[in-house]
Scaffold this motif. Sequence first.
Motif, PDB file in Angstrom:
ATOM      1  N   ALA A  69       0.814  -1.219   0.000  1.00 37.02           N
ATOM      2  CA  ALA A  69       0.000   0.000   0.000  1.00 37.02           C
ATOM      3  C   ALA A  69       0.845   1.266   0.000  1.00 37.02           C
ATOM      4  O   ALA A  69       0.450   2.279  -0.572  1.00 37.02           O
ATOM      5  CB  ALA A  69      -0.948   0.005   1.197  1.00 37.02           C
ATOM      6  N   ASP A  70       2.016   1.224   0.615  1.00 34.44           N
ATOM      7  CA  ASP A  70       2.862   2.412   0.698  1.00 34.44           C
ATOM      8  C   ASP A  70       3.697   2.655  -0.550  1.00 34.44           C
ATOM      9  O   ASP A  70       4.207   3.755  -0.743  1.00 34.44           O
ATOM     10  CB  ASP A  70       3.805   2.316   1.903  1.00 34.44           C
ATOM     11  N   SER A  90     -12.064  -0.381  -2.969  1.00 37.48           N
ATOM     12  CA  SER A  90     -11.945   0.387  -1.720  1.00 37.48           C
ATOM     13  C   SER A  90     -10.585   0.174  -1.052  1.00 37.48           C
ATOM     14  O   SER A  90     -10.227   0.916  -0.141  1.00 37.48           O
ATOM     15  CB  SER A  90     -13.071   0.026  -0.759  1.00 37.48           C
ATOM     16  N   PRO A  93      -4.408   1.580  -3.031  1.00 34.42           N
ATOM     17  CA  PRO A  93      -3.489   2.418  -2.253  1.00 34.42           C
ATOM     18  C   PRO A  93      -3.752   3.905  -2.486  1.00 34.42           C
ATOM     19  O   PRO A  93      -4.064   4.319  -3.608  1.00 34.42           O
ATOM     20  CB  PRO A  93      -2.107   2.034  -2.788  1.00 34.42           C
ATOM     21  N   PRO A  94      -3.606   4.727  -1.457  1.00 30.57           N
ATOM     22  CA  PRO A  94      -3.889   6.152  -1.582  1.00 30.57           C
ATOM     23  C   PRO A  94      -2.920   6.896  -2.497  1.00 30.57           C
ATOM     24  O   PRO A  94      -3.257   7.930  -3.044  1.00 30.57           O
ATOM     25  CB  PRO A  94      -3.782   6.677  -0.151  1.00 30.57           C
ATOM     26  N   ASN A  95      -1.711   6.355  -2.678  1.00 28.86           N
ATOM     27  CA  ASN A  95      -0.727   7.025  -3.520  1.00 28.86           C
ATOM     28  C   ASN A  95      -0.669   6.462  -4.937  1.00 28.86           C
ATOM     29  O   ASN A  95       0.280   6.722  -5.673  1.00 28.86           O
ATOM     30  CB  ASN A  95       0.660   6.963  -2.874  1.00 28.86           C
TER      31      ASN A  95
END
Length: 104
Positions: A69-70, A90, A93-95
């Motif tokens: 995720a990172d 959902s 990963p946010p990046n």
Amino acid sequence: TNIGVSSIIQSEAPLSELNLRECLRVQGAVLLEFCKSASSIPRKLRTLDISFLGVVNDEHLLPVLQEHADSLACLNCGGPRCFITERLLSFLPPNLEALDLADC
């Protein structure tokens, strides 16, 4: 084949990109093996391309999304044997910088 990809995954190569595009004889289960190897082989996966792989579903891809995720910035997934669901989205990963879900 699954055996060939497994030997690459089990190597000590610090893979940051994994491209299995159009490896029709490779099943999504090898992604689970990739995650299991992370405990002994530190990897920062940035790019994963599993478009037109053999059967891939949420259970195969979710551990990869969680484990990386990172670092995961690019995900390509799709094809006639791609069975991921909206639930998996959902967990993206946010990046994430690039996402291609063609023919999912």
